[in-house]
Design a protein around this motif. Structure first.
Motif, PDB file in Angstrom:
ATOM      1  N   MET A   1       0.834  -1.179   0.000  1.00  0.00           N
ATOM      2  CA  MET A   1       0.000   0.000   0.000  1.00  0.00           C
ATOM      3  C   MET A   1       0.878   1.242   0.000  1.00  0.00           C
ATOM      4  O   MET A   1       2.000   1.217   0.479  1.00  0.00           O
ATOM      5  N   LYS A   2       0.312   2.336  -0.503  1.00  0.00           N
ATOM      6  CA  LYS A   2       1.044   3.597  -0.548  1.00  0.00           C
ATOM      7  C   LYS A   2       0.061   4.750  -0.429  1.00  0.00           C
ATOM      8  O   LYS A   2      -1.130   4.610  -0.712  1.00  0.00           O
ATOM      9  N   LEU A   3       0.555   5.891  -0.022  1.00  0.00           N
ATOM     10  CA  LEU A   3      -0.245   7.104   0.025  1.00  0.00           C
ATOM     11  C   LEU A   3      -0.288   7.684  -1.379  1.00  0.00           C
ATOM     12  O   LEU A   3       0.761   7.926  -1.997  1.00  0.00           O
ATOM     13  N   GLU A   4      -1.493   7.891  -1.910  1.00  0.00           N
ATOM     14  CA  GLU A   4      -1.617   8.423  -3.264  1.00  0.00           C
ATOM     15  C   GLU A   4      -1.689   9.939  -3.282  1.00  0.00           C
ATOM     16  O   GLU A   4      -1.019  10.598  -4.078  1.00  0.00           O
ATOM     17  N   HIS A   5      -2.539  10.540  -2.428  1.00  0.00           N
ATOM     18  CA  HIS A   5      -2.659  11.990  -2.463  1.00  0.00           C
ATOM     19  C   HIS A   5      -3.140  12.554  -1.136  1.00  0.00           C
ATOM     20  O   HIS A   5      -3.636  11.832  -0.284  1.00  0.00           O
TER      21      HIS A   5
ATOM     22  N   GLU B   1       3.067   8.777  -9.307  1.00  0.00           N
ATOM     23  CA  GLU B   1       2.591   7.902  -8.240  1.00  0.00           C
ATOM     24  C   GLU B   1       1.886   8.613  -7.095  1.00  0.00           C
ATOM     25  O   GLU B   1       1.207   7.978  -6.296  1.00  0.00           O
ATOM     26  N   SER B   2       2.086   9.932  -6.952  1.00  0.00           N
ATOM     27  CA  SER B   2       1.471  10.658  -5.836  1.00  0.00           C
ATOM     28  C   SER B   2       1.280  12.125  -6.208  1.00  0.00           C
ATOM     29  O   SER B   2       1.962  12.641  -7.093  1.00  0.00           O
TER      30      SER B   2
END
Length: 124
Positions: A1-5, A47-48
């Motif tokens: 998982m990752k922080l998108e915005h 990516e973000s």
């Protein structure tokens, strides 16, 4: 998982987007009408990104975010060359502050448009 915005309310999303693109070499990913009849500009990388939102009515100043539950405290941006970005921040008319050098990296902060605080960090 990752922080998108992260979505931030600003007075002028196009002007804020232009500044952030100049400072951090970002791109506008999208702009247009958005929730509640407002306007958004998405600025960042593949990516973000930051979603810069303005509602259709005038924005009122709020209390200091650090003392309000749910307040935005700062947005951290990792850069390769801290000194280069600090020069850009100064050239854009903003005052770098709170310089620190501790593990895991060097950093400074500045208050950008609409008193949104940015932390600029280098792990190099």
């Amino acid at each position: 998982m990752k922080l998108e915005h992260v979505n931030v309310t600003v007075r002028d999303p196009k002007a804020t987007a232009a500044l952030l693109c100049d400072l951090f070499d970002w791109q506008v990913r999208w702009e247009g009408e958005s929730i509640h009849g407002g306007t958004s500009v998405h600025v960042g990388e593949a990516e973000s990104y930051l979603a810069l939102y303005t509602p259709p009515e005038a924005i009122q100043n709020a209390e200091i975010s650090y003392y309000r539950a749910g307040g935005l405290n700062h947005i951290g941006v990792v850069v390769d060359d801290l000194d280069l970005i600090e020069g850009r921040v100064k050239a854009a008319g903003y005052e770098p502050k709170s310089h620190a050098d501790y593990e895991p990296g060097r950093r400074f902060y500045f208050d950008g448009p609409d008193a949104v605080e940015y932390e600029v960090i280098s792990y190099a």
